[in-house]
Motif scaffolding. Structure first.
Motif, PDB file in Angstrom:
ATOM      1  N   THR A  71       3.446 -13.728   4.792  1.00  0.00           N
ATOM      2  CA  THR A  71       3.189 -13.424   3.385  1.00  0.00           C
ATOM      3  C   THR A  71       3.308 -14.706   2.566  1.00  0.00           C
ATOM      4  O   THR A  71       4.061 -15.612   2.914  1.00  0.00           O
ATOM      5  CB  THR A  71       4.163 -12.350   2.855  1.00  0.00           C
ATOM      6  OG1 THR A  71       5.509 -12.773   3.080  1.00  0.00           O
ATOM      7  CG2 THR A  71       3.910 -11.004   3.503  1.00  0.00           C
ATOM      8  N   ARG A  72       2.551 -14.739   1.481  1.00  0.00           N
ATOM      9  CA  ARG A  72       2.543 -15.931   0.624  1.00  0.00           C
ATOM     10  C   ARG A  72       3.866 -16.101  -0.111  1.00  0.00           C
ATOM     11  O   ARG A  72       4.370 -17.201  -0.261  1.00  0.00           O
ATOM     12  CB  ARG A  72       1.420 -15.820  -0.403  1.00  0.00           C
ATOM     13  CG  ARG A  72       0.044 -15.934   0.189  1.00  0.00           C
ATOM     14  CD  ARG A  72      -1.022 -15.845  -0.920  1.00  0.00           C
ATOM     15  NE  ARG A  72      -2.276 -15.432  -0.337  1.00  0.00           N
ATOM     16  CZ  ARG A  72      -2.775 -14.210  -0.402  1.00  0.00           C
ATOM     17  NH1 ARG A  72      -2.134 -13.265  -1.050  1.00  0.00           N
ATOM     18  NH2 ARG A  72      -3.906 -13.910   0.171  1.00  0.00           N
ATOM     19  N   LEU A  75       8.620 -10.650  -0.846  1.00  0.00           N
ATOM     20  CA  LEU A  75       8.434  -9.240  -1.184  1.00  0.00           C
ATOM     21  C   LEU A  75       9.831  -8.649  -1.320  1.00  0.00           C
ATOM     22  O   LEU A  75      10.696  -8.890  -0.480  1.00  0.00           O
ATOM     23  CB  LEU A  75       7.645  -8.515  -0.091  1.00  0.00           C
ATOM     24  CG  LEU A  75       6.267  -9.090   0.250  1.00  0.00           C
ATOM     25  CD1 LEU A  75       5.617  -8.275   1.367  1.00  0.00           C
ATOM     26  CD2 LEU A  75       5.370  -9.128  -0.971  1.00  0.00           C
ATOM     27  N   MET A 146       3.255  -3.124   1.237  1.00  0.00           N
ATOM     28  CA  MET A 146       2.791  -4.417   0.710  1.00  0.00           C
ATOM     29  C   MET A 146       2.630  -5.430   1.843  1.00  0.00           C
ATOM     30  O   MET A 146       1.645  -6.168   1.884  1.00  0.00           O
ATOM     31  CB  MET A 146       3.770  -4.952  -0.338  1.00  0.00           C
ATOM     32  CG  MET A 146       3.719  -4.229  -1.653  1.00  0.00           C
ATOM     33  SD  MET A 146       4.745  -5.015  -2.939  1.00  0.00           S
ATOM     34  CE  MET A 146       6.395  -4.668  -2.349  1.00  0.00           C
ATOM     35  N   THR A 149      -0.393  -4.549   4.108  1.00  0.00           N
ATOM     36  CA  THR A 149      -1.639  -4.783   3.383  1.00  0.00           C
ATOM     37  C   THR A 149      -1.952  -6.278   3.320  1.00  0.00           C
ATOM     38  O   THR A 149      -3.075  -6.695   3.606  1.00  0.00           O
ATOM     39  CB  THR A 149      -1.559  -4.178   1.963  1.00  0.00           C
ATOM     40  OG1 THR A 149      -1.345  -2.766   2.091  1.00  0.00           O
ATOM     41  CG2 THR A 149      -2.831  -4.435   1.182  1.00  0.00           C
ATOM     42  N   GLU A 150      -0.962  -7.087   2.967  1.00  0.00           N
ATOM     43  CA  GLU A 150      -1.210  -8.531   2.871  1.00  0.00           C
ATOM     44  C   GLU A 150      -1.496  -9.149   4.241  1.00  0.00           C
ATOM     45  O   GLU A 150      -2.361 -10.008   4.376  1.00  0.00           O
ATOM     46  CB  GLU A 150      -0.020  -9.240   2.221  1.00  0.00           C
ATOM     47  CG  GLU A 150      -0.286 -10.719   2.007  1.00  0.00           C
ATOM     48  CD  GLU A 150       0.797 -11.454   1.240  1.00  0.00           C
ATOM     49  OE1 GLU A 150       0.820 -12.696   1.332  1.00  0.00           O
ATOM     50  OE2 GLU A 150       1.614 -10.807   0.560  1.00  0.00           O
ATOM     51  N   LEU A 151      -0.791  -8.712   5.265  1.00  0.00           N
ATOM     52  CA  LEU A 151      -0.960  -9.297   6.600  1.00  0.00           C
ATOM     53  C   LEU A 151      -2.210  -8.796   7.324  1.00  0.00           C
ATOM     54  O   LEU A 151      -2.646  -9.416   8.296  1.00  0.00           O
ATOM     55  CB  LEU A 151       0.283  -9.037   7.449  1.00  0.00           C
ATOM     56  CG  LEU A 151       1.564  -9.719   6.954  1.00  0.00           C
ATOM     57  CD1 LEU A 151       2.768  -9.225   7.744  1.00  0.00           C
ATOM     58  CD2 LEU A 151       1.438 -11.229   7.011  1.00  0.00           C
ATOM     59  N   ARG A 153      -5.184  -9.094   6.682  1.00  0.00           N
ATOM     60  CA  ARG A 153      -6.283 -10.072   6.699  1.00  0.00           C
ATOM     61  C   ARG A 153      -6.236 -10.972   7.923  1.00  0.00           C
ATOM     62  O   ARG A 153      -7.225 -11.608   8.264  1.00  0.00           O
ATOM     63  CB  ARG A 153      -6.285 -10.893   5.412  1.00  0.00           C
ATOM     64  CG  ARG A 153      -5.086 -11.768   5.234  1.00  0.00           C
ATOM     65  CD  ARG A 153      -5.047 -12.320   3.805  1.00  0.00           C
ATOM     66  NE  ARG A 153      -3.757 -12.885   3.524  1.00  0.00           N
ATOM     67  CZ  ARG A 153      -3.554 -14.177   3.305  1.00  0.00           C
ATOM     68  NH1 ARG A 153      -4.564 -15.014   3.292  1.00  0.00           N
ATOM     69  NH2 ARG A 153      -2.349 -14.617   3.058  1.00  0.00           N
TER      70      ARG A 153
END
Length: 188
Positions: A71-72, A75, A146, A149-151, A153
């Protein structure tokens, strides 16, 4: 080690197998399932903490996995007060996590839930990536959603065939010649 807002730095781990299924561990002596996770110790980077937690909770070593992504940003989730020890109330609010997506390049048999004297899980299983999160303790569900969903990609595509081709646009097999369009009828 808490930040100014009362959140403990932590890592979360989504471990994939070759079928893009995710590892779920059953918390020791409970009916709750979760991803491996754990605190970041003073002086540790998130990646160092991830590898330490991966070994402590699942028994895997760095050579058993490949990092696909992370993740950027942090969270966060808050822990309900009744789960917080009395001596930490007022200071501790919850966890802030960096999540990692890992690919298992080793074998299932490389996993060892008893790699340390303080196991976290007493069972494990593979589940579909988008499994419903109702088996996760309620206050963690939002951060799980979250993170997944983010990972997502970073997930490798397993089937590149486009099932949504418009009618009439069909690809042909290599051993078939493409069909020519019919000749227009001659005017009479």
């Amino acid at each position: 080690m808490l930040d100014r807002e009362g959140f403990r730095p932590n890592v979360g781990i989504v471990l994939l197998n070759a079928k893009n299924q995710v590892f779920w561990g059953k918390r020791l002596r409970t009916h709750s399932w979760q991803f491996p996770q754990g605190g970041i110790k003073h002086g540790e980077s998130p990646e160092q903490a991830m590898f330490r937690e991966l070994h402590e909770e699942v028994g895997l070593k760095p050579e058993h996995v490949q990092i696909m992504g992370r993740t950027r940003d942090w969270l966060r989730y808050e822990v309900p007060e009744h789960y917080i020890r009395r001596d930490a109330r007022g200071h501790y609010r919850g966890q802030k996590q960096i999540w990692f997506l890992l690919r298992l390049v080793g074998r299932d048999s490389d996993m060892n839930l008893r790699a340390t004297d303080h196991p976290e899980f007493d069972a494990w299983r593979w589940n579909d990536y988008w499994v419903p999160l109702d088996v996760v303790i309620e206050f963690k569900r939002g951060v799980y959603e979250m993170a997944l969903t983010e990972l997502a990609r970073y997930l490798p595509r397993q089937n590149t065939h486009n099932r949504y081709l418009r009618a009439g646009l069909r690809t042909h097999r290599d051993d078939e010649a493409p069909r020519a369009a019919p000749e227009p009828a001659a005017p009479r």
